[in-house]
Scaffold this motif. Sequence first.
Motif, mmCIF file in Angstrom:
data_model
loop_
_atom_site.group_PDB
_atom_site.id
_atom_site.type_symbol
_atom_site.label_atom_id
_atom_site.label_comp_id
_atom_site.label_asym_id
_atom_site.label_seq_id
_atom_site.Cartn_x
_atom_site.Cartn_y
_atom_site.Cartn_z
ATOM 1 N N ILE A 58 0.855 -1.183 0.000
ATOM 2 C CA ILE A 58 0.000 0.000 0.000
ATOM 3 C C ILE A 58 0.892 1.236 0.000
ATOM 4 O O ILE A 58 1.839 1.319 0.773
ATOM 5 C CB ILE A 58 -0.922 0.014 1.250
ATOM 6 C CG1 ILE A 58 -1.836 -1.216 1.235
ATOM 7 C CG2 ILE A 58 -1.716 1.312 1.327
ATOM 8 C CD1 ILE A 58 -2.641 -1.403 2.503
ATOM 9 N N GLU A 59 0.568 2.181 -0.868
ATOM 10 C CA GLU A 59 1.246 3.479 -0.887
ATOM 11 C C GLU A 59 0.250 4.521 -0.409
ATOM 12 O O GLU A 59 -0.893 4.538 -0.876
ATOM 13 C CB GLU A 59 1.688 3.835 -2.297
ATOM 14 C CG GLU A 59 2.676 2.859 -2.883
ATOM 15 C CD GLU A 59 2.954 3.141 -4.350
ATOM 16 O OE1 GLU A 59 4.124 3.006 -4.735
ATOM 17 O OE2 GLU A 59 2.017 3.488 -5.100
ATOM 18 N N ASP A 60 0.681 5.390 0.489
ATOM 19 C CA ASP A 60 -0.226 6.452 0.916
ATOM 20 C C ASP A 60 0.173 7.776 0.269
ATOM 21 O O ASP A 60 1.156 7.857 -0.460
ATOM 22 C CB ASP A 60 -0.331 6.542 2.443
ATOM 23 C CG ASP A 60 0.888 7.138 3.115
ATOM 24 O OD1 ASP A 60 1.841 7.567 2.438
ATOM 25 O OD2 ASP A 60 0.893 7.185 4.363
ATOM 26 N N GLU A 61 -0.603 8.800 0.531
ATOM 27 C CA GLU A 61 -0.373 10.094 -0.103
ATOM 28 C C GLU A 61 0.793 10.871 0.505
ATOM 29 O O GLU A 61 1.200 11.886 -0.040
ATOM 30 C CB GLU A 61 -1.663 10.912 -0.038
ATOM 31 C CG GLU A 61 -2.768 10.304 -0.879
ATOM 32 C CD GLU A 61 -4.103 11.004 -0.728
ATOM 33 O OE1 GLU A 61 -4.214 11.941 0.092
ATOM 34 O OE2 GLU A 61 -5.046 10.605 -1.426
ATOM 35 N N ASP A 62 1.330 10.401 1.616
ATOM 36 C CA ASP A 62 2.470 11.067 2.259
ATOM 37 C C ASP A 62 3.802 10.404 1.925
ATOM 38 O O ASP A 62 4.774 10.555 2.663
ATOM 39 C CB ASP A 62 2.283 11.080 3.778
ATOM 40 C CG ASP A 62 1.228 12.071 4.220
ATOM 41 O OD1 ASP A 62 0.975 13.042 3.480
ATOM 42 O OD2 ASP A 62 0.648 11.870 5.300
ATOM 43 N N ASN A 63 3.838 9.654 0.824
ATOM 44 C CA ASN A 63 5.061 8.985 0.377
ATOM 45 C C ASN A 63 5.550 7.936 1.368
ATOM 46 O O ASN A 63 6.739 7.812 1.628
ATOM 47 C CB ASN A 63 6.171 10.003 0.073
ATOM 48 C CG ASN A 63 7.215 9.429 -0.863
ATOM 49 O OD1 ASN A 63 6.924 8.599 -1.722
ATOM 50 N ND2 ASN A 63 8.455 9.862 -0.703
ATOM 51 N N ASN A 64 4.619 7.168 1.918
ATOM 52 C CA ASN A 64 4.931 6.004 2.736
ATOM 53 C C ASN A 64 4.505 4.766 1.966
ATOM 54 O O ASN A 64 3.509 4.782 1.243
ATOM 55 C CB ASN A 64 4.176 6.029 4.071
ATOM 56 C CG ASN A 64 4.607 7.169 4.946
ATOM 57 O OD1 ASN A 64 5.779 7.364 5.209
ATOM 58 N ND2 ASN A 64 3.646 7.949 5.398
ATOM 59 N N CYS A 65 5.262 3.693 2.129
ATOM 60 C CA CYS A 65 4.934 2.424 1.498
ATOM 61 C C CYS A 65 4.853 1.374 2.603
ATOM 62 O O CYS A 65 5.747 1.282 3.453
ATOM 63 C CB CYS A 65 6.012 2.051 0.482
ATOM 64 S SG CYS A 65 5.719 0.481 -0.335
ATOM 65 N N PHE A 66 3.772 0.600 2.591
ATOM 66 C CA PHE A 66 3.546 -0.440 3.594
ATOM 67 C C PHE A 66 3.486 -1.785 2.882
ATOM 68 O O PHE A 66 2.671 -1.980 1.983
ATOM 69 C CB PHE A 66 2.232 -0.198 4.338
ATOM 70 C CG PHE A 66 2.156 1.160 4.968
ATOM 71 C CD1 PHE A 66 2.677 1.379 6.233
ATOM 72 C CD2 PHE A 66 1.586 2.227 4.283
ATOM 73 C CE1 PHE A 66 2.625 2.644 6.805
ATOM 74 C CE2 PHE A 66 1.527 3.483 4.851
ATOM 75 C CZ PHE A 66 2.049 3.695 6.118
ATOM 76 N N VAL A 67 4.362 -2.679 3.266
ATOM 77 C CA VAL A 67 4.409 -4.027 2.722
ATOM 78 C C VAL A 67 3.982 -4.954 3.853
ATOM 79 O O VAL A 67 4.562 -4.913 4.935
ATOM 80 C CB VAL A 67 5.837 -4.358 2.230
ATOM 81 C CG1 VAL A 67 5.971 -5.820 1.893
ATOM 82 C CG2 VAL A 67 6.195 -3.480 1.048
#
Length: 171
Positions: A58-67
């Motif tokens: 998942i990529e969020d709008e604050d430039n974080n990526c969650f695997v």
Amino acid sequence: MLSETKLMVGQILQDRNRAETFLTDVMETELSGFRHVYQKNALLDVFGETGPRPDIMIEDEDNNCFVIQCLGKADGDLIQLRRRYQCLVDDYYFHQVGCGMDFPELYIIFICDYDYFGFGLARHYAGDILDDGSEIEDGRHMIVLNSQYRYANAEPKLMELLDRIRSSEAA
């Protein structure tokens, strides 16, 4: 029982609102909206190779990526798997925009049906530590959720999920 756990967690993460609530509880802070959610076959397209892949990215709008990955005892070394996922995600972003971009903060979240570290914590943050005891601050993070916890150190809704996983494993 791992397949039941993966199915339960997969159902939660397929719904954007439930996935956002889950990540808010894991991260213990409010998140921005999601930009992209990649699951199953889409992950093969994203990473372009076979071999171990996470259950969802998942990529969020604050430039974080969650695997996020659900794991059973036989699924191997989390540190090696973390490094593999870091490389896959870094390669993906490098090929998207090239070397001049700021890579996102990456959070690799493992949901385990066992206590990998043996600390008994429900939620364990694992950073890369140098010999002098300081953490490497490279924007790469690992969070391990443990359904076999002894210490309830996470948000109540997250604890409910871990309890549901634990009870499904005992059945």
